[in-house]
Structures are given as structure tokens and as C-alpha cells.
Design a protein around this motif. Structure first.
Motif, mmCIF file in Angstrom:
data_model
loop_
_atom_site.group_PDB
_atom_site.id
_atom_site.type_symbol
_atom_site.label_atom_id
_atom_site.label_comp_id
_atom_site.label_asym_id
_atom_site.label_seq_id
_atom_site.Cartn_x
_atom_site.Cartn_y
_atom_site.Cartn_z
ATOM 1 N N HIS C 54 0.827 -1.203 0.000
ATOM 2 C CA HIS C 54 0.000 0.000 0.000
ATOM 3 C C HIS C 54 0.865 1.258 0.000
ATOM 4 O O HIS C 54 0.581 2.223 -0.683
ATOM 5 C CB HIS C 54 -0.926 -0.019 1.218
ATOM 6 N N GLN C 59 -0.361 7.509 -3.105
ATOM 7 C CA GLN C 59 0.084 8.773 -3.662
ATOM 8 C C GLN C 59 0.537 9.742 -2.569
ATOM 9 O O GLN C 59 1.508 10.466 -2.711
ATOM 10 C CB GLN C 59 -1.091 9.377 -4.405
ATOM 11 N N ARG C 60 -0.206 9.748 -1.452
ATOM 12 C CA ARG C 60 0.117 10.674 -0.370
ATOM 13 C C ARG C 60 1.481 10.365 0.227
ATOM 14 O O ARG C 60 2.242 11.269 0.543
ATOM 15 C CB ARG C 60 -0.937 10.599 0.723
ATOM 16 N N ASN C 251 -4.652 3.811 12.487
ATOM 17 C CA ASN C 251 -4.166 2.792 11.574
ATOM 18 C C ASN C 251 -2.706 2.509 11.927
ATOM 19 O O ASN C 251 -1.785 2.853 11.202
ATOM 20 C CB ASN C 251 -4.304 3.300 10.138
ATOM 21 N N SER C 255 0.824 3.120 9.786
ATOM 22 C CA SER C 255 1.679 4.181 10.318
ATOM 23 C C SER C 255 3.076 3.644 10.611
ATOM 24 O O SER C 255 4.079 4.296 10.318
ATOM 25 C CB SER C 255 1.053 4.758 11.584
ATOM 26 N N SER C 256 3.136 2.444 11.186
ATOM 27 C CA SER C 256 4.437 1.853 11.478
ATOM 28 C C SER C 256 5.200 1.586 10.195
ATOM 29 O O SER C 256 6.416 1.784 10.133
ATOM 30 C CB SER C 256 4.265 0.548 12.258
#
Lengths: 563, 286, 282
Positions: C54, C59-60, C251, C255-256
Motif C-alpha cells: 500500500h 500517492q500521499r 491505523n 503508520s508503522s
């Protein structure tokens, strides 16, 4: 070397002293340093012989009178029923004289004297409040007894049972008295969940349109407008197109002699990760929301398909609304792309803009002449409508003879809810209820800085409500401004069609995704269509991650689908 | 004639340097000046007074913002909390780090070598804090330490430990070893030598290290935001609240900015002599 | 060096254990989290590399990585150049140098979160310090490119003095006879700098570069307060994105993954400079 050793010694001594301080008092921090409560020789209550009481507010020492009935039976001279209890309530971080948190500080000493309990006001930045409280609740830490929540938090709190209903407390004569029926159905809806009450009356949020009445009703400007554009000024504005026309005309002209610089047509607050998405929601409502008795995909619905949880945010109605918002934003200061509420409001208060559409705070702040140059020059109404609305059931645009005007409860309507982990729900409720009594609520609404905006019948003037003009005028209101203001809010909350409110798990996350893409639109990086298509895609991802079935079920419940 | 011209040229260029120095200093100081100027304005003047905003000339200064802010219980509490956390973190850090630094400086390690141990400590600074934020949060939750001073002290000790190890190692290397060897011959043990001789001789560096740890701890925001809510709310987190649902209030921002920045800036000035050395972890002598 | 002695372990171990406990363990835990879909209250669900897949499609994340790299490269390059130039200019007897050094010390420890807020008022576009003083109309915070420039400028303001002070310290440590010998042979300032000063400064330059790069990658407070990552996502650096995904939206797994990615990114950059720096400390 000698002096340097001395420096070291001094430092070490300081460290040791600090350690000593920490050991002696740091173990119970919060004691002793808190302001306000328990100050010797300063009474925050004055009892009357008939059992009524004067609450004396913190610092300003203003007086709010409650009758014996309003106060509730558990309180009385020397009763202090909750002595020894201590509760902690989270609230947005605005300080002792800021919106929403301010009233808590003002009432705290009086409430503490009434109950004998102690109140910890836990200020948390707006963007952190939900995650802080949710993390606390999910991990079972239980630091907080109550939350002054934004209405969109409720979905997150409800399903796991983190907050408790207050239906038993409301009619209970022991507590301070307030009546849920004061609230219109639109607001009742966001204080309740499936018919049960969770929130107490406090703030009522919704966006209305404000304008400079002195300019727009000035015959000279009207004739100039006609001479230059060849058309009559479309005022009072009925549609967003009218607002755009007027804003375009006035933008870049120095129509106000407050300062030598040119002024703007409108001002908005689009700072990302703040509250820019609310602008889009309330503006888009008339392009999307269809009223009616039922609830289905295209009626009384805005966010998701209630059968599939498909995001509806990129439907043609929404897209057209964003195009309108984008065009409108061109007639405001360029810097507004990075402005938050306060900065944008200040622009309007200083007489730099014809229009602003925002919350009730604006009308009240206009009255504060230390910040405002436009007291007495204000006009306000429910947000304009649209002659065309997109029917999501039949996938076509519908033309209407009259503009589709939709009310909104956009914003937080910040109100208290009680944690089900709290050991002292009655103590918490007694505080919320005190804030919700008619005298206290009116006191808040009369003063703009409190951030508590009108919405209940006790806030409106007769015939719509029961408030007294005098209270507003005494608090500094200009009567003309006030009448515009209260009518605008009454029309808004009692509109036939309301913008549905998103109250499910993850509402915050859905909105933040929307907000970022909106901000990208405002700086020209995405077209309206691209921005909303991307938002829809991200919403699908959020739904999938959180579990589609559960999200769908909760969404259906939150909008009353299939009942 | 030639000499005179050279003298003249030197003179002019010296003035140019002084002007440049003044300009650079002004650029560096300007934001501090702006904060002071904002903090003594009325709310209404925060937006309307522009340019250099000279007090008394362009507006009448007021201390009202300062009074309100300093009288607020929450501000006082945050100041107390910050002080406690910074001091205790500094103490814990030096207590744990200095012996380790001494060991690396004075004893031979083979596998891994002394240099590698120092580097290993140093490499801990490379780790972005956000990478350990969530585990830390869960650990503190597990230990029941959320919203306590102890949690913040532990965290800041962890962040600053590597710095102090490296700074102090360099300091001990520079302390002449002869005194210690003489003491050893006299039969003193290593602990005594460490405490009585080495630490004392390395005192200036130790002072610099303490000051740096205090400043870094005072400034730490990310973890303070996650951990400290009510009881352990420190200044930077309190500071973040100058922004609210109703926007940034410039006048309070300025006051809180100054309250937050003054202690570390004073520390920087106090430790001026050692700062270069401290911030390069002892590699560059100031 | 003292003779070998068991006591050395007694000195060393507490610090080592501490670091293992509070740094290495959380890092490992973070790596573990990045392979899971974490939901508080229900058991973690192992999802293999899906978070990382992911990450590379997101894109972010990509734009955040790019923004971070631009911020680090531009910021550090300008700080180093400016700091070096100033140090060379002021490496001479000068009456005001003491005062200059004192003033330059002030930004070093200024609380970043406060600095962010302060510059928010300085960059205010309608009558803030800069636009008001110079009668400019620069969209400091409302234009995506300027906003990125603004956070870089704040970083430059805060850390140029750091580079300056260090380079000045090293320059002043160079014995005068180095230059005397050189001036006899060639009189050109540039060659003196190129063949005498630069080689002496080289280890310091690499050291400062290393320190600044690691710190710049960690930037969080400044964009958090100054721009809140905006406008749009123009200043949402990786640390902010990780915080947003993890702490705001729970999430944790993803995040990790972002954090681990950031860590690897920093390590790669550092490793390329690593060999040189090793010499400084050994």
C-alpha cells in the motif's frame, strides 16, 4: 577550571532541588496550583431566601440568577451533595476565555461550591480531542468522566458503548432543570442516538450567511451596481449564484472607508486539517439534499448509498457544488487558503469583506467593538439555495420553481456526554445540566466569546421562542443585528429539509480526507471533479479497513434508514 | 602612500564587516523582537499595526496579555511540570550515561570495539521519534504510566542518553589519565576514581551536557503530546493550545511563545562556550 | 587505557540495557506492527507485506517522501553554505564578533513548536512582519510552493547559526602558520580556501552534514504548527503523515510501515556518509 566546577555544582544543586520539589509535591500534581476554585474570601454563590441562587462567574464576577425550581432539589444552602468527588471533562483547547472551554471555567467555581466536588477541565487541541479520548477509552485507561464532544464524535463513542444515555436524568427533579423539547428536531437529532438522549444542550452549530447590510442596501451602491453590470443587484440573495455575482462586483474595490486598501467580496476559512470542509458541506446541501418523508439513496441522504456504502461524494450534485465554492472563493483574499476561523472572521469584523458564511460566533463577535468595526451594519439569513438539485435516485438534475433551501447543523454543536466508565455520572451530569439551564444557557448565548451559539427555543425572541430582548441588548447587542441573526438561525434549524449529519465510526477520518482534497482544490492542484473522485476512493478504503458491513449497518442506523 | 591606501581599504572593509555583522544579528533577532512586540499589543492591534510595530510609537503597549496568561492555573502548572520533567530527565541521563561514557573512554573493549560502541549510541539519534511513538505509547499504557511525569522523564532520558554518552566520552578522553593511574597505584578503586577525579575534571562538559538535556527535554513535543494530558501537561503541549476552534489568537501565541522559549534560550546563552562542542557531540571544540 | 577489569561492564551495562529496552525494543515492535492490521480491542491481524504494498501505491506517501526530501536537501544545503560563508567572513578580529556569536546562539534551543507559531504570525499575509514591513504580497502560507519554502526558511533561520558557530570554531582553531606558508606561495584567497582551509574543514563539514540531515528528516513541530501540513498536502512531511495515520486515525500498522520506511530512508542517506564520519570518532 575553578569557576567551571562551580557552574557544575550550581547545576547539580538545581537538579537536586527540582528532584526534591518533585518528590514532595510532584506526586500529586494538580493540587494547589489550580486557579479559581477554593480561593479564600471569594464567594461564587449567593443564596436567596426563596431557595434561588446567584451564580457568580469566575474572574468577571457576573451574576446569573437561578430559581429554586431551575436549580434542582439536590442543591441548597450548605448541601454540597458530592463532597469529595472529582471529575475530569475534556474540552477543546481554547483557554479560560475562549470558545466552548471558556464557559466551563466561568461556571466551575460556582458549581464546585454547589456540589462540593472538584472539576478538572482537560483542554485538548481540536485535532487531538477525538483520538485522545478514543485511545483512552479503547485501552481502558479511563482518565475522563465526560467529554465536550463535537457531534460527529458520537458514532465513534456509541457503538462500543463508551458513553451512557441520560434519559433517566433529564426528568429527574434532583438535577438542574432543562427541557430537551427546547431543541428543534434537527438539533435533537444530533444529541440523540436511536431515540436515546446522550448529549445535553450547550452549543448549537450551523452555518448561515452574513453580509454587510449597510453596503448592500445602500441606494448609491445599488445604482452603481446596475450602471456597471446592467442588472439589478440580486439582493436579498436567493441562490449561491447571486452571492457570486455580488461578491465578484465588490471584490477588489475599496467600498469601505475603514482603511485605504481594497476590500474583498467574501472571506472563508480553508486552512487544511481545521474546519474548511464544513464550508463545502453547508454550501453543497441545496445541490444534493432532497427533502421528503422517506430516507433512501436520494432523499434525506448525502454521504453514502444506504444499501452498499458506496460514497456519494463524487456525484454530479456534489461536484457542481464544489465548482460553485471554488468560483466563489476567487472573490475572497488569496491568503484564505491558509486561514483558520479566527483569522477569517477577523477579516470580516474589520470590514474587509461583504460576505462570510460561518457559525453563530460571527454575529456575536460583531457586537464586540474592541475587535469589530461593523456593529449595527450586519445582515444575516439562512444559506442561499439552488434552482437545480441532483436527484441521486434517478440520476438526473431536477429543476425547481423555487430555490431548494436546506438547513444545516454543520459544525460540532459542542456538548457534554458522559463516559460509561465514569464512576460519578451523576456528578458529571449535574455540571452539564447546570450549563443547560435557561439562565446559564442564555448567559452564554448572549456573549459571543463563549462560542455557545443559539439554537433552542429559549434563545429565540417571541414568537419563535421565549428569550428576552433585554438580555441581549444588555450584553451589548445591536437590535437590528440581533433580529437578523436570530431569524437566520431560526430559519436554518427549522428548515423543511436538513443536511444529514455524518455520525458514524470514522466520521472524523472521512471528513479529514475530504478536507485535504478540498484544500488541494482551493490551491488549484486538483479540479473539483478530481478532488471528489479521489475523496470517494479514499472513503472506500477507509470503509474497507474499518469493515464494510459494520460501517453500513451503523450508517443505516444513524440516518434512520429502513425504519 | 601605498601603506596609507592599504590602511584606508582595511578601514572601509572593516566597516563593511561591522554592518554585515549587525545585519546578520538583526535577522536572527527579528523574530524574537516580533514576539515581544506582539505580546504587548491589544487584540485589536494584532492585525492592524503593521511594519516594525514599534511600541509607544505605533501603539500603546499593555501587559494585559501577560497578566492573564501568567495568572492562569494551567499555565503555571505546565511551567512546573516542564521544569520537573526537564530537571529529572537531566539527572537520570547523566547518572546512567556518564559511567558508560567513562567505560568507553577508559577501558578497552574488543568486540565490539570502543569506537563502535560510541557509534552505536550515536546511531540511536538517527531513529525518527515517530517510528517508536506507537510502541512507546503502548508500553507506557502497559506500565500504567500514561499522563505521568515518570513516563516523560523515562522517554526524555532515552532520547538524550546517547548524546550524553558521546559528549562525556570525548570529555573523559581529554582528561589526563595520569592522575587516575596514580590513584590506582595508591589502591583506590575504579568507582572512587571515577567519582572523585574523572567526573570532577570533566565537570565543564558535564555541565554543558546537563544544560543540553534540559533544553532538549523542555522542547520535546511529539511524545509530550501523546503522553501528557492532564497531570503531566508540559509547556509545548500547553502552547499548542494557543490555537483553538476559533482560530489562532496572535496575542496569546506571542505570550506563550515567549514563555516557552525563554528558558531554553537562556540556557543556550549560559552554555554558549560549550554549545558547539555539545551539539557536535564533542567532535568539535568550541 | 586502564587495565582490563570486570568493572567496565558495570559502568557500561546500565546505559546499554536502557537503550536496548527503550529504543531497540520499540523499534522491533514497530517493525512487527507494520506487518499487521492493528485494531485496539481486537487481536492484531497478520497481513504480511500489505502495508508496504500500500505504501508504494499510496500517492500521499509518495508526495510526502518527496516533500521531505526537498525540505531536507534545500534546507541543509542552504544552511551549510550560509553558515560556511558567514564563518569565513567573520573569521577575523572584529569588535562585534562576541555579540554576533551570542545572538546567533539564541535560535539554537528555541522551542520548535513555539517557533512554528511565531512564524505563523510573521508570515501572516495581510500585514504580518515580512509582508507588512517590506510591502510585499508574497503568499507565504496559502501557496503550496511558498508554504514549503516557508517551513524551509524557518529551518534555515534556526540552524544556520549552528553551522556558523561550528565552522567558526574550527576555523579559529587553525594555527596561523598554515596560512603564512600558503600566502608566500600564492596570494589568491580562493586557492588558500581550496587547498588549505577546505581540507582542514572537511571532517567537520561531513559531521555537520550528518547531524543536520538526521535532524531535518525528523522535522515535525514546525509544519505541525506553521502550516498543519497544508495548503492541501504541500507541507505534509513523512513524520506528520505517519502521525496522522497512526495517532489520529488509529491505523497503527500502516503508520508503522511509514515510520520504518522513513527510518530506512534516513539510514540509506547516512550510510553513504558513514565511512567518513567513522574516522572522526575513532
Amino acid at each position: 577550571m575553578y569557576t567551571e566546577t562551580k557552574v557544575t555544582l550550581v547545576v547539580i544543586v538545581i537538579v537536586l532541588v527540582a528532584l526534591a520539589v518533585f518528590l514532595t509535591r510532584g506526586c500529586r500534581p494538580g493540587e494547589g496550583t489550580r486557579n479559581g476554585s477554593g480561593k479564600a474570601g471569594y464567594q461564587h454563590l449567593k443564596w436567596h431566601d426563596d431557595g434561588g441562587v446567584d451564580l457568580i462567574t469566575f474572574e468577571d464576577a457576573e451574576v446569573i440568577h437561578l430559581s429554586k425550581d431551575e436549580l434542582g432539589t439536590m442543591f441548597g444552602r450548605g448541601k454540597k451533595p458530592f463532597t469529595g468527588k472529582r471529575i475530569a471533562v475534556t474540552v477543546n483547547n481554547s483557554g479560560p476565555k475562549g470558545g466552548i472551554s471558556g464557559p466551563l471555567y466561568r461556571l466551575r467555581p460556582a458549581w464546585e461550591e454547589l456540589t462540593g466536588a472538584k472539576l478538572d477541565i482537560v483542554e485538548v487541541p481540536l485535532a487531538e480531542q477525538l483520538n485522545k479520548t478514543i485511545t483512552d477509552l479503547r485501552l481502558g485507561v479511563g482518565q475522563f468522566d465526560g467529554f465536550m464532544e463535537g457531534a460527529w464524535y458520537m458514532g465513534e463513542y456509541i457503538t462500543p458503548g463508551f458513553i451512557r444515555p441520560i434519559d433517566d436524568y433529564i426528568p429527574d427533579k434532583r438535577f438542574p432543570q432543562w427541557d430537551p423539547n427546547w431543541l428543534p428536531p434537527s438539533l435533537r437529532n444530533i444529541h440523540t442516538w436511536e431515540g436515546k438522549w446522550y448529549g445535553t444542550l450547550n452549543d448549537s452549530d450551523g452555518q448561515v450567511l452574513y453580509w454587510r447590510n449597510d453596503i448592500l442596501t445602500d441606494p448609491e451602491w445599488r445604482s452603481k451596481y446596475k450602471a456597471e453590470t446592467g442588472k439589478d443587484m440580486p439582493f436579498p440573495t436567493k441562490t449561491w449564484q447571486d452571492v457570486i455575482e455580488i461578491a465578484r462586483y465588490f471584490n477588489g474595490k475599496n467600498w469601505d472607508d475603514n482603511d485605504p486598501d481594497t476590500d474583498t467580496g467574501i472571506v472563508m476559512h480553508f486552512k487544511v486539517n481545521e474546519q474548511g470542509m464544513f464550508h463545502f458541506m453547508s454550501l453543497s446541501a441545496p445541490f444534493v439534499a432532497m427533502g421528503g418523508d422517506k430516507v433512501d439513496r436520494g432523499t434525506n441522504n448525502y454521504w453514502f448509498d444506504p444499501e452498499t456504502m458506496e460514497p456519494l461524494i463524487a456525484q454530479p450534485g456534489h461536484v457542481r457544488a464544489l465548482e460553485v465554492l471554488y468560483r466563489l472563493s476567487r472573490y475572497g483574499p488569496r491568503a484564505q487558503a491558509a486561514w483558520d476561523l479566527g483569522t477569517a472572521w477577523d477579516w470580516f469584523l474589520r470590514g474587509k469583506s461583504i460576505f462570510v458564511f460561518s457559525w453563530g460566533d460571527v454575529g456575536a463577535l460583531v457586537q464586540d467593538t474592541s475587535r469589530s468595526k461593523i456593529r449595527g451594519k450586519l445582515g444575516a439569513s439562512v444559506l442561499p439555495g439552488s434552482y437545480e438539485v441532483y436527484d441521486m435516485n434517478n440520476k438526473r438534475w431536477v429543476k425547481l420553481p423555487q430555490p431548494n433551501v436546506v438547513g444545516n447543523t454543520t459544525g460540532g454543536s459542542w456538548h457534554g456526554v458522559i463516559s460509561s466508565r465514569s464512576e460519578n455520572p451523576e456528578v458529571v451530569y449535574s455540571f452539564y445540566a447546570l450549563m443547560a439551564t435557561k439562565p446559564v444557557s442564555l448567559w452564554n448565548v448572549n456573549r459571543g466569546w463563549t462560542g455557545v451559539d443559539p439554537g433552542a427555543s429559549i434563545h429565540f425572541l417571541p414568537p419563535q421562542g421565549t428569550a428576552d430582548l433585554r438580555g441581549f441588548v444588555d450584553a451589548g447587542w445591536n437590535e437590528s443585528d440581533l433580529r437578523f441573526y436570530l431569524k437566520a438561525y431560526h430559519d436554518n434549524f427549522f428548515a423543511d429539509t436538513m443536511l444529514p449529519y455524518l455520525r458514524i465510526n470514522g466520521a472524523e477520518e472521512y471528513w479529514r480526507a475530504l478536507d485535504q482534497n478540498l484544500s488541494e482544490t482551493m490551491i488549484g492542484r486538483l479540479s473539483p471533479k478530481e478532488a471528489l473522485t479521489r475523496t470517494a476512493k479514499e472513503w472506500d478504503e477507509i470503509t474497507n479497513r474499518r469493515g464494510r458491513a459494520a460501517q453500513l449497518k451503523q450508517y443505516q442506523r444513524s440516518i434512520g434508514y429502513g425504519r | 602612500m601605498e601603506a596609507l591606501r592599504t590602511l584606508k581599504r582595511r578601514h572601509i572593509s572593516s566597516w563593511a564587516y561591522i554592518l554585515l555583522a549587525i545585519f546578520v544579528a538583526a535577522m536572527t533577532f527579528l523574530p524574537f523582537y516580533w514576539a515581544i512586540s506582539l505580546s504587548v499589543r491589544n487584540p485589536a492591534e494584532a492585525f492592524t499595526v503593521t511594519g516594525l510595530a514599534v511600541p509607544f510609537v505605533q501603539y500603546k503597549p499593555t501587559l494585559a496579555n501577560w497578566k492573564t496568561e501568567l495568572a492562569t492555573g494551567e499555565t503555571q502548572k505546565a511551567l512546573v511540570n516542564s521544569t520537573i520533567v526537564a530537571m529529572c530527565a537531566a539527572l537520570m541521563t547523566i547518572v546512567i550515561a556518564t559511567p558508560a561514557a567513562y567505560a568507553i573512554a577508559r577501558f578497552r573493549f574488543r568486540r565490539p570495539s570502543n569506537g563502535n560502541i560510541a557509534l552505536w549510541f550515536l546511531s540511536q539519534r538517527v531513529l525518527p521519534p515517530v517510528a517508536t511513538a506507537i510502541p512507546f505509547f503502548l508500553i507506557m499504557r502497559f506500565l500504567g504510566l500514561l499522563d505521568t511525569h515518570i513516563a516523560l522523564i523515562l522517554l526524555n532520558t532515552t532520547f538524550n542518553l546517547p548524546i550524553v554518552v558521546v559528549i562525556m566520552r570525548q570529555a573523559f578522553i581529554e582528561v589526563p589519565i595520569e592522575l587516575e593511574e596514580a590513584a590506582l597505584v595508591d589502591g583506590a578503586n575504579h568507582l572512587d576514581i571515577f567519582l572523585m577525579i574523572s567526573v570532577r575534571l570533566a565537570a565543564p562538559s558535564l555541565a554543558a551536557a546537563v544544560l543540553i538535556v534540559i533544553a532538549f527535554t523542555w522542547n520535546e513535543f511529539l511524545f509530550a503530546l501523546m503522553i501528557g494530558t492532564i497531570k503531566a501537561k508540559v509547556i509545548p503541549v500547553h502552547m499548542a493550545g494557543a490555537v483553538d476552534t476559533r482560530g489562532v489568537q496572535f496575542w496569546f501565541v506571542a505570550v506563550r511563545t515567549l514563555i516557552a522559549m525563554t528558558p531554553p534560550v537562556i540556557i543556550a546563552l549560559l552554555a554558549q562556550r560549550y554549545i558547539v562542542r555539545g551539539l557536535t557531540f564533542g567532535a568539535v571544540k568550541g | 587505557m586502564h587495565k582490563d577489569n570486570r568493572i567496565k561492564l558495570l559502568f557500561l551495562l546500565p546505559a546499554v540495557l536502557w537503550v536496548l529496552c527503550f529504543t531497540i525494543f520499540p523499534l522491533i515492535y514497530s517493525v512487527r506492527l507494520s506487518f499487521f492490521n492493528v485494531k485496539i480491542g481486537s487481536p492484531d491481524e497478520f497481513i504480511g507485506l500489505r502495508n508496504y504494498v500500500h505504501l508504494f501505491q499510496d500517492q500521499r506517501a509518495r508526495s510526502s517522501a518527496l516533500i521531505t526530501l526537498i525540505f531536507v536537501c534545500c534546507g541543509v544545503a542552504i544552511q551549510m553554505t550560509l553558515g560556511m560563508a558567514l564563518a569565513l567572513l567573520f573569521n577575523r578580529p572584529l569588535r562585534l564578533r562576541g555579540i554576533l556569536r551570542t545572538v546567533m546562539t539564541m535560535p539554537l534551543f528555541a522551542t520548535p513548536i513555539a517557533v512554528g507559531f511565531l512564524f505563523f504570525t510573521i508570515f501572516y499575509e495581510e500585514g504580518g512582519l515580512i509582508n507588512g514591513l517590506l510591502h510585499l504580497n508574497v503568499p507565504w502560507l496559502s501557496n503550496p510552493y511558498w508554504a514549503l519554502a516557508s517551513i524551509t526558511i524557518v529551518d534555515i533561520w534556526q540552524w544556520t547559526p549552528f553551522c556558523f558557530l561550528i565552522f567558526l570554531a574550527v576555523l579559529q582553531g587553525i594555527p596561523a602558520h598554515y596560512y603564512e606558508a600558503a600566502t608566500l606561495e600564492t596570494n589568491k584567497g580562493w586557492s588558500v580556501f581550496r587547498f588549505i582551509t577546505l581540507p582542514i574543514l572537511q571532517p567537520t563539514i561531513i559531521l555537520v552534514l550528518l547531524l543536520r540531515i538526521t535532524e531535518a528528516f525528523k522535522v515535525f513541530d514546525i509544519p505541525f504548527t506553521l502550516t498543519t501540513g497544508g495548503p492541501g498536502t504541500a507541507t505534509q512531511v513523512l513524520t506528520m503523515y505517519a502521525y496522522r495515520v497512526g495517532m489520529r486515525f488509529f491505523n497503527y500498522g500502516y503508520s508503522s510501515a511509514i515510520s520504518v520506511f522513513l527510518f530506512i530512508l534516513v539510514m540509506v542517506v547516512i550510510m553513504t556518509l558513514f565511512k567518513k564520519i567513522r574516522q572522526t570518532y575513532q
